[in-house]
Structure formats: C-alpha cells, structure tokens
Design a protein around this motif. Sequence first.
Motif, PDB file in Angstrom:
ATOM      1  N   GLY A  47      48.586  38.225  34.664  1.00 57.04           N
ATOM      2  CA  GLY A  47      47.671  39.232  35.169  1.00 57.04           C
ATOM      3  C   GLY A  47      46.834  38.689  36.316  1.00 57.04           C
ATOM      4  O   GLY A  47      46.478  37.505  36.352  1.00 57.04           O
ATOM      5  N   THR A  72      43.558  39.815  39.203  1.00 54.96           N
ATOM      6  CA  THR A  72      42.549  40.759  39.670  1.00 54.96           C
ATOM      7  C   THR A  72      41.854  40.208  40.904  1.00 54.96           C
ATOM      8  O   THR A  72      41.768  38.998  41.100  1.00 54.96           O
ATOM      9  CB  THR A  72      41.485  41.038  38.590  1.00 54.96           C
ATOM     10  OG1 THR A  72      40.872  39.798  38.195  1.00 54.96           O
ATOM     11  CG2 THR A  72      42.094  41.708  37.369  1.00 54.96           C
ATOM     12  N   ASP A  79      38.151  40.392  42.845  1.00 52.50           N
ATOM     13  CA  ASP A  79      36.743  40.711  42.598  1.00 52.50           C
ATOM     14  C   ASP A  79      35.992  40.654  43.922  1.00 52.50           C
ATOM     15  O   ASP A  79      35.892  39.605  44.554  1.00 52.50           O
ATOM     16  CB  ASP A  79      36.153  39.705  41.612  1.00 52.50           C
ATOM     17  CG  ASP A  79      34.695  40.018  41.235  1.00 52.50           C
ATOM     18  OD1 ASP A  79      34.028  40.733  42.000  1.00 52.50           O
ATOM     19  OD2 ASP A  79      34.241  39.530  40.197  1.00 52.50           O
ATOM     20  N   VAL A 106      35.934  44.939  40.281  1.00 55.41           N
ATOM     21  CA  VAL A 106      37.189  44.274  39.961  1.00 55.41           C
ATOM     22  C   VAL A 106      38.364  45.228  40.183  1.00 55.41           C
ATOM     23  O   VAL A 106      38.350  46.380  39.705  1.00 55.41           O
ATOM     24  CB  VAL A 106      37.186  43.772  38.505  1.00 55.41           C
ATOM     25  CG1 VAL A 106      38.518  43.120  38.148  1.00 55.41           C
ATOM     26  CG2 VAL A 106      36.034  42.786  38.300  1.00 55.41           C
ATOM     27  N   TYR A 107      39.391  44.728  40.887  1.00 50.34           N
ATOM     28  CA  TYR A 107      40.579  45.514  41.210  1.00 50.34           C
ATOM     29  C   TYR A 107      41.808  44.845  40.587  1.00 50.34           C
ATOM     30  O   TYR A 107      42.254  43.798  41.068  1.00 50.34           O
ATOM     31  CB  TYR A 107      40.776  45.611  42.721  1.00 50.34           C
ATOM     32  CG  TYR A 107      39.620  46.233  43.468  1.00 50.34           C
ATOM     33  CD1 TYR A 107      39.644  47.572  43.846  1.00 50.34           C
ATOM     34  CD2 TYR A 107      38.494  45.474  43.813  1.00 50.34           C
ATOM     35  CE1 TYR A 107      38.589  48.151  44.541  1.00 50.34           C
ATOM     36  CE2 TYR A 107      37.436  46.042  44.506  1.00 50.34           C
ATOM     37  CZ  TYR A 107      37.489  47.378  44.864  1.00 50.34           C
ATOM     38  OH  TYR A 107      36.447  47.937  45.553  1.00 50.34           O
ATOM     39  N   PRO A 108      42.387  45.412  39.528  1.00 51.73           N
ATOM     40  CA  PRO A 108      43.623  44.849  38.969  1.00 51.73           C
ATOM     41  C   PRO A 108      44.788  45.078  39.947  1.00 51.73           C
ATOM     42  O   PRO A 108      44.849  46.112  40.624  1.00 51.73           O
ATOM     43  CB  PRO A 108      43.824  45.650  37.676  1.00 51.73           C
ATOM     44  CG  PRO A 108      42.510  46.338  37.415  1.00 51.73           C
ATOM     45  CD  PRO A 108      41.887  46.554  38.747  1.00 51.73           C
ATOM     46  N   VAL A 109      45.691  44.121  39.990  1.00 53.22           N
ATOM     47  CA  VAL A 109      46.878  44.250  40.840  1.00 53.22           C
ATOM     48  C   VAL A 109      48.097  44.372  39.938  1.00 53.22           C
ATOM     49  O   VAL A 109      48.292  43.561  39.030  1.00 53.22           O
ATOM     50  CB  VAL A 109      47.034  43.037  41.780  1.00 53.22           C
ATOM     51  CG1 VAL A 109      48.152  43.298  42.785  1.00 53.22           C
ATOM     52  CG2 VAL A 109      45.725  42.751  42.514  1.00 53.22           C
ATOM     53  N   ARG A 110      48.915  45.375  40.198  1.00 53.80           N
ATOM     54  CA  ARG A 110      50.097  45.610  39.385  1.00 53.80           C
ATOM     55  C   ARG A 110      51.352  45.169  40.127  1.00 53.80           C
ATOM     56  O   ARG A 110      51.449  45.347  41.346  1.00 53.80           O
ATOM     57  CB  ARG A 110      50.214  47.093  39.028  1.00 53.80           C
ATOM     58  CG  ARG A 110      49.104  47.629  38.122  1.00 53.80           C
ATOM     59  CD  ARG A 110      49.353  49.093  37.818  1.00 53.80           C
ATOM     60  NE  ARG A 110      49.262  49.911  39.029  1.00 53.80           N
ATOM     61  CZ  ARG A 110      49.955  51.031  39.218  1.00 53.80           C
ATOM     62  NH1 ARG A 110      50.828  51.440  38.304  1.00 53.80           N
ATOM     63  NH2 ARG A 110      49.807  51.720  40.325  1.00 53.80           N
ATOM     64  N   VAL A 166      39.814  35.822  43.616  1.00 54.29           N
ATOM     65  CA  VAL A 166      41.061  36.257  42.997  1.00 54.29           C
ATOM     66  C   VAL A 166      41.205  35.493  41.682  1.00 54.29           C
ATOM     67  O   VAL A 166      41.146  34.260  41.665  1.00 54.29           O
ATOM     68  CB  VAL A 166      42.280  35.983  43.904  1.00 54.29           C
ATOM     69  CG1 VAL A 166      43.556  36.463  43.226  1.00 54.29           C
ATOM     70  CG2 VAL A 166      42.108  36.657  45.266  1.00 54.29           C
ATOM     71  N   HIS A 167      41.377  36.213  40.574  1.00 57.16           N
ATOM     72  CA  HIS A 167      41.472  35.598  39.253  1.00 57.16           C
ATOM     73  C   HIS A 167      42.882  35.773  38.700  1.00 57.16           C
ATOM     74  O   HIS A 167      43.414  36.893  38.672  1.00 57.16           O
ATOM     75  CB  HIS A 167      40.456  36.226  38.304  1.00 57.16           C
ATOM     76  CG  HIS A 167      39.031  36.008  38.719  1.00 57.16           C
ATOM     77  ND1 HIS A 167      38.332  34.860  38.399  1.00 57.16           N
ATOM     78  CD2 HIS A 167      38.187  36.777  39.447  1.00 57.16           C
ATOM     79  CE1 HIS A 167      37.108  34.942  38.906  1.00 57.16           C
ATOM     80  NE2 HIS A 167      36.991  36.090  39.545  1.00 57.16           N
ATOM     81  N   GLU A 211      45.342  35.045  35.388  1.00 62.19           N
ATOM     82  CA  GLU A 211      45.346  34.757  33.952  1.00 62.19           C
ATOM     83  C   GLU A 211      46.442  33.747  33.608  1.00 62.19           C
ATOM     84  O   GLU A 211      47.556  33.839  34.113  1.00 62.19           O
ATOM     85  CB  GLU A 211      45.569  36.043  33.155  1.00 62.19           C
ATOM     86  CG  GLU A 211      44.491  37.092  33.340  1.00 62.19           C
ATOM     87  CD  GLU A 211      44.813  38.369  32.580  1.00 62.19           C
ATOM     88  OE1 GLU A 211      45.848  38.391  31.882  1.00 62.19           O
ATOM     89  OE2 GLU A 211      44.039  39.334  32.708  1.00 62.19           O
TER      90      GLU A 211
END
Length: 243
Positions: A11, A13, A15, A20-24, A111-112, A114
Amino acid sequence: MTATHASTLPGLTVDYCGEVYPVRPGHPLVIGRDADVAVDDNPFLHRQFLEVADRGDLWWLSNVGTVLSATVADEFGGLQAWLAPGGRLPLVFPRTVVWFTAGPTTYELDVHLEGSLFEPVRQRSELAGSVTVGRVSLTPDQHLLLVGLCEPVLHRQNRGGAVTPASSAVAERLGWTPTKLNRKLDNVCEKLTKLGVRGLHGDASRLATSRKARLVEYALATQLVTAADLALLPDPAGGPRRT
C-alpha cells in the motif's frame, strides 16, 4: 492489471499538508497545480508535475513536467536524488520526502509505503568547529547560512509552501553584510558541487534564484539543517542567539 498482480504491491499513500491520498495500482496519482493532488494555484508550478504510479512490481515517482525538478530523499537523509524532467525513481523506503520549488515557494510532501523491506539509516555527527553530515563538512558560518535560508521551511513543518527568503533578508537576519552572505553562499555551492551535488551552478541569469532554491532543497533532504538548528539563529528582537 490483474487482481493477483495488484495484491503483490504494498500500500502507498501521498501526504500533503496532512491530507492523505491513497494510490491504487493501475491508477496513477498526479501532483501539480491542477491535478489529483492540487498543491497550489502558483502560476510557476506545472499543472501536472509529478506522478506516482505502479510499473512492474514497484511504485515509481516520475517527473512529468518540462522545467521544474524535485529533490527526493529518505526520511533520514541517507539517500538523496535530484529528479529532473523526464526522470523517475522507485519508491522503496517506508517514508520518502519530496521537495520542489516553483517561483519563490518551496513545497514538501511525504510518500508512505507499507511493509517496505528497506530501512534508511541516519548518519549525522557534529564536531567541534564544524558540522559534518556524510561527506559534507561545513564551517559554523556556512551552517548558519543554510539555517537562515531554510528558516521559513523549518518553521512551517510540512504545512503548505514556504517562500525562500531573499538574500538581503537573510543577510539582515544573520547580521551580515550582503557581500559576506554572497561569499559564504558561493563557498557552500562550490563545496557541494565538488562533491557531485547537481543544480548549484548555471548561467548568470539563473544563479541567484535557482541555485538558492536547490540549496534549500538539498540541505533539507540531507538534513544538513533540521528544526533543532533554528536555535542557532539570532533572536529576531536583536538579542543574542538562542541556546
């Protein structure tokens, strides 16, 4: 992209200013003036500047602009890269920090990632009479110059853009003459250029603005300066330096 492939990607994201914007997978996230992450209405900023997207088994940060560059680093400043137009970098650290400057304003975003297998290592030491970070050794005045240039960004702490101060304002802030400040600035840029840092030299029309912005980004990315260094600055009221 199949669901099986998508599940192999960790995962990720982005920031910016606490949003926070998740990237798919299969859906690139674009950052710019008029983009998925709308940074600012700054006319100097590209409408579409940076893109975060998956390619193969990795997430990548790409510069899709035509003029501006970005400085990219891990959270401890152990790795630092200059992302020019057309360039791209893999995103492999738990936290990657990105700085870029449009006109007089410097922006920062995180950028985070996981479950990253990469762990950055902090490398910072202070010696009497100098400050040494990695291969860079600065005199106290050179270090103070960087703190003065970075002061607005350090105070802001990732809350929107911060305007890089004019050289005359930094000189006044430090109690220096403009001549002394420009000499110290030349010395720092020359020292870093010899160590392979890009973007600190150019034609005469660009030196005063672009090299100063690049210097601020580099100093932040490599943690040549941190918020703790603000205590080194003279008191704004004209008193002695805070200790």
